[in-house]
Design a protein around this motif. Structure first.
Motif, PDB file in Angstrom:
ATOM      1  N   THR A   1       6.321  -1.864   1.303  1.00 49.19           N
ATOM      2  CA  THR A   1       7.753  -1.830   0.967  1.00 49.19           C
ATOM      3  C   THR A   1       8.334  -0.418   0.904  1.00 49.19           C
ATOM      4  N   ASP A   2       7.520   0.579   0.441  1.00 48.70           N
ATOM      5  CA  ASP A   2       8.037   1.926   0.125  1.00 48.70           C
ATOM      6  C   ASP A   2       8.994   1.878  -1.065  1.00 48.70           C
ATOM      7  N   PHE A   3       8.858   0.886  -1.925  1.00 49.60           N
ATOM      8  CA  PHE A   3       9.736   0.769  -3.107  1.00 49.60           C
ATOM      9  C   PHE A   3       9.940   2.140  -3.766  1.00 49.60           C
TER      10      PHE A   3
ATOM     11  N   GLY B   1       0.766   3.334  -6.049  1.00 45.58           N
ATOM     12  CA  GLY B   1       1.910   4.007  -6.670  1.00 45.58           C
ATOM     13  C   GLY B   1       1.723   5.509  -6.563  1.00 45.58           C
ATOM     14  N   LYS B   2       2.826   6.208  -6.272  1.00 47.37           N
ATOM     15  CA  LYS B   2       2.735   7.656  -6.079  1.00 47.37           C
ATOM     16  C   LYS B   2       3.418   8.390  -7.226  1.00 47.37           C
ATOM     17  N   SER B   3       2.893   9.556  -7.552  1.00 51.41           N
ATOM     18  CA  SER B   3       3.641  10.462  -8.423  1.00 51.41           C
ATOM     19  C   SER B   3       4.675  11.157  -7.518  1.00 51.41           C
TER      20      SER B   3
ATOM     21  N   SER C   1       0.798  -1.235   0.000  1.00 49.56           N
ATOM     22  CA  SER C   1       0.000   0.000   0.000  1.00 49.56           C
ATOM     23  C   SER C   1       0.829   1.282   0.000  1.00 49.56           C
ATOM     24  N   HIS C   2       2.135   1.173  -0.210  1.00 54.76           N
ATOM     25  CA  HIS C   2       2.956   2.411  -0.279  1.00 54.76           C
ATOM     26  C   HIS C   2       4.183   2.138  -1.139  1.00 54.76           C
ATOM     27  N   THR C   3       4.150   2.631  -2.394  1.00 56.74           N
ATOM     28  CA  THR C   3       5.329   2.526  -3.268  1.00 56.74           C
ATOM     29  C   THR C   3       5.426   3.787  -4.132  1.00 56.74           C
ATOM     30  N   HIS C   4       6.607   3.968  -4.678  1.00 54.76           N
ATOM     31  CA  HIS C   4       6.840   5.056  -5.640  1.00 54.76           C
ATOM     32  C   HIS C   4       7.384   4.342  -6.885  1.00 54.76           C
ATOM     33  N   LEU C   5       6.524   3.680  -7.640  1.00 53.79           N
ATOM     34  CA  LEU C   5       7.041   2.718  -8.615  1.00 53.79           C
ATOM     35  C   LEU C   5       7.333   3.289  -9.999  1.00 53.79           C
TER      36      LEU C   5
ATOM     37  N   ASP D   1       2.027   7.361   7.122  1.00 50.14           N
ATOM     38  CA  ASP D   1       3.037   6.374   6.735  1.00 50.14           C
ATOM     39  C   ASP D   1       4.428   6.760   7.243  1.00 50.14           C
ATOM     40  N   HIS D   2       5.235   5.775   7.481  1.00 48.40           N
ATOM     41  CA  HIS D   2       6.594   5.871   8.074  1.00 48.40           C
ATOM     42  C   HIS D   2       6.493   5.845   9.596  1.00 48.40           C
ATOM     43  N   LEU D   3       6.257   7.033  10.232  1.00 52.29           N
ATOM     44  CA  LEU D   3       5.956   7.120  11.671  1.00 52.29           C
ATOM     45  C   LEU D   3       7.079   6.654  12.591  1.00 52.29           C
TER      46      LEU D   3
ATOM     47  N   LEU E   1      -0.257  10.635   4.333  1.00 53.52           N
ATOM     48  CA  LEU E   1       0.872  11.525   4.663  1.00 53.52           C
ATOM     49  C   LEU E   1       2.139  10.719   4.868  1.00 53.52           C
ATOM     50  N   HIS E   2       3.266  11.238   4.366  1.00 54.19           N
ATOM     51  CA  HIS E   2       4.572  10.774   4.825  1.00 54.19           C
ATOM     52  C   HIS E   2       4.792  11.540   6.134  1.00 54.19           C
ATOM     53  N   ALA E   3       4.673  10.866   7.265  1.00 52.40           N
ATOM     54  CA  ALA E   3       4.567  11.576   8.542  1.00 52.40           C
ATOM     55  C   ALA E   3       5.591  11.111   9.561  1.00 52.40           C
TER      56      ALA E   3
END
Ligand code: NIG
Ligand code: FE
Length: 429
Positions: free
Chosen positions: A329-331, A154-156, A85-89, A278-280, A255-257
């Protein structure tokens, strides 16, 4: 490929049953059926239960079964497909040299502040054609699929201008159409300050909020809006401003928090009703309480902490405080260049005091909840998408035990066999 399948004789059917995020001690309950079976019809789970009952139902239903694939999962465990649920692919270029600098002692933030980091990938992504991004995206999704991932976010955020942000989101839409994996798009236009807005952070946020975000919303290019809320990146106040606008435009929030500094990102996520924070790594006790009360999914990314040599997020405290915790993963090309689900399992279980059962909930039903899809995916329940994995082993306990190695034998996407290790990997239709 008609989405009709019977999976029978599963030694362990790990259903993760539920239609919403699992909070606190609910995460430890995997709702396992020993000697189980599943019927999938036209991509949707039609029946789940004891093998004897399901086989009887299958035979009795009178339908012509010649168009059903039958998988005998004797001696194997079957689970829901993983949700990353969290990647920058989608990105251009790589940053292997920055990894070497980090090995020599430079920190991620030092590299970012001297003009490397995210901005480095931004330059390469601006230069890349949509076709190049598509082709690299396909390869990355193939790799994720081999680890048992059936839905990925996937994030922009590697454009930081209108054209490239939209290009990244359009590539994700195309990937979603042509690849087996479901790709959920998130707009992360406010990920770093681009060179052309150096020293003008507020003007950059205004540009994103008034020029880019409305187009993204209009064209339905993203389901979520995210921001990098961090010291020396974007403040809590700036994050509140952008995310409030995104919410007005109908986007859901992430949020990247509290990744590097305790800034109050978790509290802000709760205040705004974000779907996830996310992160935390540095989340405060108050932030944890607020997330639990507001039902914000705490998405933890242990491979990033490992890669940056930082201490892990306090996942144990979050679960014990009745949060719903997801793992992902935060790929991405900078802080965490891995699509490895086995690595995430290893770190969560061995370094974060998260049990194997909790880690499985975190990568299935709670990953789905982090994408507002807990009613559609993330568990083996009637009416959900037929997205499943078959392990090479009889029990889910082999997932972290086979340290850092994938235990996935087969991946089933909407009732179709799309990956089979025994047949050499991905099955192309
Ligand atoms: O989730 N923290 C900010 N964004 C990414 C890293 C992006 C990059 O370094 O390219 C993350 O870690
Ligand atoms: Fe990230």
């Amino acid at each position: 490929m008609n989405g009709n399948m019977l999976i029978k004789n599963a030694e362990q059917l790990v259903t993760c049953s539920g239609i919403s995020a699992k909070k606190g001690n609910e995460m430890a309950d995997l709702h396992i059926i020993e000697d189980g079976a599943v019927i999938i019809k036209e991509g949707v789970i039609a029946a789940v239960g004891q093998n004897a009952d399901i086989e009887k139902q299958f035979k009795k239903s009178g339908a012509d079964h010649s168009d059903f694939d039958i998988i005998d999962a004797r001696g194997k465990a079957v689970l829901p497909g993983f949700v990353d649920s969290h990647t920058h692919l989608v990105f251009g270029g790589y940053r292997a040299e920055e990894f070497s600098w980090r090995l020599r002692g430079d920190s991620y933030m030092e590299i970012m502040q001297r003009g490397g980091g995210i901005v480095n990938t931004v330059n390469a992504t601006r230069q890349a054609s949509a076709e190049e991004l598509l082709q690299s995206g396909i390869k990355r999704l193939n790799s994720m699929l081999s680890f048992g991932v059936t839905t990925v976010e996937g994030k922009s955020g590697y454009g930081l201008d209108r054209e490239t942000e939209i290009k990244q989101l359009e590539v994700m839409a195309r990937l979603n159409q042509i690849h087996y994996l479901d790709v959920v798009p998130t707009f992360l236009g406010v990920h770093a300050v681009p060179q052309e807005y150096s020293g003008k952070q507020d003007a950059f946020i205004d540009f994103m909020a008034t020029d880019v975000l409305p187009r993204v919303a209009d064209q339905n290019l993203a389901e979520f809006c995210d921001i990098f809320c961090e010291e020396n990146v974007f403040s809590v106040e700036q994050s509140r401003r952008l995310l409030s606008r995104a919410k007005e435009l109908g986007l859901k929030l992430k949020l990247h928090a509290d990744e590097i500094v305790q800034l109050g990102g978790a509290e802000l996520a709760a205040e705004l009703g974000a779907v996830s924070a996310d992160h935390l790594l540095q989340a405060s006790d108050q932030g944890i309480k607020d997330m639990a009360a507001a039902g914000v999914v705490a998405t933890l990314l242990p491979a990033t902490a490992f890669s940056l040599n930082e201490s892990y997020a306090n996942g144990r405290k979050m679960i014990d405080s009745n949060c719903a915790v997801a793992l992902a993963t935060d790929f991405n090309p900078g802080s965490c260049f891995t699509e490895s689900i086995p690595l995430v399992f290893a770190l969560a279980t061995l370094h974060m005091n998260i049990s194997t059962e909790e880690a499985i909930s975190a990568l299935t039903i709670n990953g789905a909840a982090a994408l507002s899809r807990a009613d559609q995916i993330g568990s083996i329940d009637r009416g959900k998408k037929g997205d499943l994995v078959v392990l090479e082993f009889p029990s889910y306990t082999y997932i972290p035990y086979h340290l850092g190695v994938s235990t996935i034998e087969k991946v089933i996407k909407q009732g179709n066999l799309v990956f089979d290790k025994e047949k050499g990997g991905i099955i192309h239709c």
